[in-house]
Design an enzyme around this catalytic site. Sequence first.
Site, short mmCIF file in Angstrom:
data_model
loop_
_atom_site.label_atom_id
_atom_site.label_comp_id
_atom_site.label_asym_id
_atom_site.label_seq_id
_atom_site.Cartn_x
_atom_site.Cartn_y
_atom_site.Cartn_z
N SER A 1 10.76 5.75 15.18
CA SER A 1 9.54 5.36 15.88
C SER A 1 9.94 5.00 17.31
O SER A 1 10.51 3.94 17.54
CB SER A 1 8.89 4.16 15.18
OG SER A 1 8.43 4.52 13.91
N LEU A 2 9.64 5.88 18.23
CA LEU A 2 10.08 5.69 19.62
C LEU A 2 8.98 5.05 20.45
O LEU A 2 9.13 3.97 21.01
CB LEU A 2 10.51 7.04 20.20
CG LEU A 2 11.22 7.00 21.54
CD1 LEU A 2 12.50 6.18 21.48
CD2 LEU A 2 11.53 8.43 22.02
N HIS A 3 7.88 5.75 20.60
CA HIS A 3 6.64 5.26 21.22
C HIS A 3 6.71 4.96 22.71
O HIS A 3 5.67 4.83 23.36
CB HIS A 3 6.09 4.04 20.46
CG HIS A 3 5.92 4.31 19.00
ND1 HIS A 3 5.18 5.36 18.52
CD2 HIS A 3 6.44 3.67 17.91
CE1 HIS A 3 5.24 5.37 17.19
NE2 HIS A 3 6.00 4.36 16.81
N GLU B 1 0.84 -1.20 0.00
CA GLU B 1 0.00 0.00 0.00
C GLU B 1 0.88 1.25 0.00
O GLU B 1 1.94 1.30 0.63
CB GLU B 1 -0.95 -0.01 1.21
CG GLU B 1 -2.04 -1.06 1.04
CD GLU B 1 -3.11 -1.01 2.13
OE1 GLU B 1 -4.26 -1.37 1.82
OE2 GLU B 1 -2.80 -0.62 3.27
N SER C 1 11.88 6.49 8.10
CA SER C 1 11.44 6.22 9.47
C SER C 1 11.84 4.80 9.86
O SER C 1 11.45 3.84 9.20
CB SER C 1 9.92 6.38 9.58
OG SER C 1 9.49 6.06 10.88
N CYS D 1 -0.94 6.28 9.75
CA CYS D 1 0.17 5.53 10.34
C CYS D 1 -0.32 4.30 11.08
O CYS D 1 -1.22 4.38 11.91
CB CYS D 1 0.96 6.41 11.30
SG CYS D 1 1.82 7.75 10.49
N CYS E 1 0.46 -1.81 15.15
CA CYS E 1 0.57 -1.62 13.71
C CYS E 1 -0.03 -2.79 12.94
O CYS E 1 0.38 -3.95 13.13
CB CYS E 1 2.04 -1.45 13.32
SG CYS E 1 2.31 -1.24 11.55
N CYS F 1 5.82 -6.57 7.20
CA CYS F 1 6.89 -6.13 8.09
C CYS F 1 7.17 -7.21 9.13
O CYS F 1 6.25 -7.88 9.60
CB CYS F 1 6.50 -4.82 8.79
SG CYS F 1 7.81 -4.11 9.82
#
Length: 353
Positions: free
Chosen positions: A223-225, A101, A200, A342, A128, A121
């Site tokens: 991408s920390l989060h 996508e 990213s 996202c 995600c 992924c």
Amino acid sequence: MEHTTPGRGRQLPDIRSLTQGDIKDLVAELKQPAFRAKQISEWLFDKSAQSFDEMTNIPKTLREQLAERYAFNTPVEVARQISRDGSRKYLLQFADGVAVETVGMPNRSKLAVCISTQAGCGMGCAFCATGLAGLARSLTAQEMVDQVTHVARDLGERVTSVVFMGQGEPFANYDNTLAALRMLNSEHGHNIGARHLTVSTCGIIPGIRSFSKIPEQFTLAVSLHSAIQSTRNQLMPGVKKYTLLRLHEALQDYTAATGRRPTYEFAMIDGINDTDSEMRALCDFCEGTLCHVNLIQLNNIPDSPLRPSPSAKIEELQRRLASIGVEATIRNSRGSDIDAACGQLKQRIVNAR
């Protein structure tokens, strides 16, 4: 006359994989004037041609000779959805049947594109949809660039920025990602400024260290989060071995080497990473460093127990970061109504167009 891909014709090598030298040799082999090599190169690289028929200043006989040997293995659009905000999400299928996508986000005179670097992924991030589906394979550099070209053609606009934030972990496909960045940056390609090309990563430290050594000024996002190790392990199991302490060191080395400021992506999840201790930990991680924080209200994923943080919590974290001199932006995700925001990309086929 054009051959394409399995199921759509017999498979031939992609002509866009040829170098300038290869094209010169091919033209000589076909006993064509040398200037034809320059014309073919311009169609392939400067004009992003998608078929031999587009090469209008090339004789038909030569185009037929080229088509007997090579193809344009460009992706086929399987589905397209248009968001209320004007964003468009595409499901694009490659020669081997694998699909990804891609999202186009027009905004006044600008056009941003979010591309995938892998089909699926392998990082397995809990918030995600892509990660939950697993990894099929990595994409080639040309397949990444083809996504940008597809969006530009569909919207009839020049792409002004690209974010490598779609499906996949770019630094798990480092060489192809870097090659795609350079193709997009090239004056013989889409000619997009390096600072408008953003990669990213979930925090693949070897990739960050390699990225700090390249000459181009591409932009880095992480991408920390969470800045608490146990929470980050829970949310992002695929990067457990790259601890926050080592990540922090790598990012400081990156800024020292490049003078550029990384962006930290922080998707806020109710009761998980929006508590007082989580906010304090993020402030500690950022304080005194060169960085920018993007605060994102978690986008809903079907069947996920995770819920977005209330707006008040997001605003509180922004204030707390500002109080220690860290710039933070509350980012509005585009295309969430068509699962294009996202964390929502998962190769789901819905009504096309």
